[in-house]
Design a protein around this motif. Structure first.
Motif, PDB file in Angstrom:
ATOM      1  N   HIS A  81      37.300  48.044  39.624  1.00  0.00           N
ATOM      2  CA  HIS A  81      36.563  49.027  40.420  1.00  0.00           C
ATOM      3  C   HIS A  81      37.524  49.600  41.473  1.00  0.00           C
ATOM      4  O   HIS A  81      38.438  48.896  41.920  1.00  0.00           O
ATOM      5  CB  HIS A  81      35.382  48.306  41.093  1.00  0.00           C
ATOM      6  N   VAL A 104      30.759  41.422  41.118  1.00  0.00           N
ATOM      7  CA  VAL A 104      29.633  42.311  41.472  1.00  0.00           C
ATOM      8  C   VAL A 104      28.749  42.629  40.263  1.00  0.00           C
ATOM      9  O   VAL A 104      27.530  42.644  40.362  1.00  0.00           O
ATOM     10  CB  VAL A 104      30.181  43.604  42.140  1.00  0.00           C
ATOM     11  N   ASP A 106      36.096  39.747  41.387  1.00  0.00           N
ATOM     12  CA  ASP A 106      35.032  40.677  41.744  1.00  0.00           C
ATOM     13  C   ASP A 106      33.897  40.428  40.748  1.00  0.00           C
ATOM     14  O   ASP A 106      33.971  40.835  39.587  1.00  0.00           O
ATOM     15  CB  ASP A 106      35.581  42.110  41.639  1.00  0.00           C
ATOM     16  N   MET A 123      38.219  41.192  37.659  1.00  0.00           N
ATOM     17  CA  MET A 123      36.757  41.268  37.731  1.00  0.00           C
ATOM     18  C   MET A 123      36.114  40.351  36.689  1.00  0.00           C
ATOM     19  O   MET A 123      36.723  40.015  35.665  1.00  0.00           O
ATOM     20  CB  MET A 123      36.271  42.715  37.588  1.00  0.00           C
ATOM     21  N   ALA A 146      33.011  41.056  35.240  1.00  0.00           N
ATOM     22  CA  ALA A 146      32.421  41.928  34.220  1.00  0.00           C
ATOM     23  C   ALA A 146      32.683  43.364  34.628  1.00  0.00           C
ATOM     24  O   ALA A 146      32.619  43.696  35.814  1.00  0.00           O
ATOM     25  CB  ALA A 146      30.924  41.685  34.104  1.00  0.00           C
ATOM     26  N   HIS A 178      22.838  44.905  46.102  1.00  0.00           N
ATOM     27  CA  HIS A 178      22.064  46.005  45.492  1.00  0.00           C
ATOM     28  C   HIS A 178      22.234  46.093  43.979  1.00  0.00           C
ATOM     29  O   HIS A 178      21.604  46.934  43.343  1.00  0.00           O
ATOM     30  CB  HIS A 178      22.378  47.346  46.175  1.00  0.00           C
TER      31      HIS A 178
END
Ligand code: PLP
Length: 399
Positions: free
Chosen positions: A104, A184, A182, A151, A153, A207
């Motif tokens: 990201h 997230v 990461d 990351m 995923a 979120h």
């Protein structure tokens, strides 16, 4: 179209709707239990206890050993910044970072800053199925490597990366190198069990799993030294100054509880709906190609390329039908940049600009998926008529 206010929301990797149970849990902490958790009177105790209870739940969510390993932040981007800056600045003599080409921007743009300062940054590749070439790490980790950032995923394709293996490889070469994950897009979709890995730091964002925007968390393994990138009061063990956002943290913890309690069951249903959507589109739309063909994907995500059609146009037409999805392109300064993830996967140019990510949630219904599957061929046929690639499309559709 059910309870989802007339919209078919298939962009849950961008953000999710806040669960009503999460809102209920948060409400008391705005106007009744509004104390500062660091103060000493009774009102503050309630806030302090809510914070401690939330920390315990988020510890479970990460699969961590100790609640002192959990630091509350404002979002996934902050967690990544805190980890990357925190590790590198605590180890100023090590000037090498390894990450992947498909992170990201919160990771890519942060490491880029270090690259511009003279750090060496190496980027791991992915293959055309979206799988990470984790073995490349074996030739890259060295004595000078401060950090490996990978990351769990991928947000665009849903591909799950072998971050546990990445941490094993890294530590076997240099035990002092820190590993940041990461997570997230993994949190709430796959089980996290960080205590049984060699990962040092991990970030999540509320979120993405039905908590509000503006709250996140970071796992920092006991004994890991990082320099706080946000200095201030003693909050969060002086690693992140600033009065904690108690209502939002309570909300994130409630969302984590809900995600953990139904993870397997809900994901089975979400995966069935995702597969139904994917198979339906691939069967009914002749120029549709699956971008991430790996089996190892989070259950809610599919990324499909529509050859010779512009992704933004597809999104506009879907929007008119009340369907929200996302394109692989990011509209930057007026020019359409193809996705860095799809480019790293060497996705053919014929579908690079026409790739659409659909990401589901536990609120997605079968009726919604049927509606999208029914309408997708109509939208694509309409757009095929105005595409500059008439010859190619005529050939594909007449096959
Ligand atoms: N990391 C990944 C993989 C993401 O998908 C996102 C958001 O889309 C982020 C980090 C940033 O999270 P936030 O929006 O909470 O800053």
């Amino acid at each position: 179209m059910s309870e989802n206010s007339g919209l078919i929301y298939l962009d849950n990797n961008a953000t999710t709707k806040v669960d009503k149970k999460v809102v209920e849990a948060m409400i008391p902490y705005f106007s009744n239990e509004y104390g500062n958790p660091s103060s000493i009177y009774e009102l503050a105790h309630t806030a302090h206890n809510a914070l401690s209870h939330s920390r315990e739940i988020i510890k479970e969510f990460f699969g961590a050993k100790n609640e002192l390993e959990i630091i509350f932040t404002s979002c996934g981007t902050e967690s990544a910044n805190a980890a990357i800056r925190g590790v590198t600045e605590a180890n100023p003599n090590k000037r090498h970072i390894i990450t992947t080409k498909v992170e990201h921007p919160c990771v890519l743009n942060t490491v880029k800053e270090f690259e511009e300062k003279g750090y060496r940054v190496d980027y791991l590749n992915v293959d055309e199925n979206g799988e990470l070439l984790v073995d490349e790490l074996k030739n890259l980790v060295n004595d000078n490597t401060a950090l490996v950032a990978i990351m769990a995923a991928n947000n665009e394709t849903g591909a799950i990366y072998p971050y546990e293996e990445a941490a094993e490889i890294t530590k076997s070469i240099n035990p002092d190198t820190k590993v940041f994950v990461d997570a997230v897009q993994a949190a709430g979709k796959i089980k996290l069990d960080v205590k049984n890995t060699k990962v040092d730091l991990m970030g999540i964002s509320g979120h993405k799993f039905h908590a509000p925007k503006g709250v996140g968390a970071m796992y920092v393994k006991k004994g890991t030294i990082i320099k706080p990138y946000m200095t201030g009061g003693h909050q969060e063990r002086a690693l992140r100054g600033g009065t904690e956002n108690v209502p939002y943290i309570v909300g994130m913890a409630r969302a984590a509880e809900l995600a953990m309690s139904a993870l397997e069951f809900e994901n089975k249903i979400v995966k069935e709906l995702r597969d139904m959507l994917e198979e339906g589109i691939l069967k009914n739309v002749k120029n549709a190609k699956l971008n991430s063909r790996t089996k190892n994907r989070v259950p809610n995500t599919t990324n499909i390329g529509f050859e010779y059609i512009e992704g933004e146009l597809i999104l506009l037409h879907l929007d008119k039908l009340g369907i929200c999805a996302s394109s692989g392109s990011a509209c930057t300064s007026g020019s359409l940049e193809p996705s860095h993830v799809l480019r790293a996967m060497k996705t053919p140019f014929t579908s690079l600009h026409g790739s659409i990510r659909f990401s589901l949630s536990r609120f997605t219904t079968k009726e919604e998926i049927d509606y999208v599957v029914k309408n997708m061929p109509i939208v694509i046929k309409k757009l095929a008529k105005i595409s500059p690639f008439q010859k190619e499309l005529t050939e594909i559709f007449s096959e």
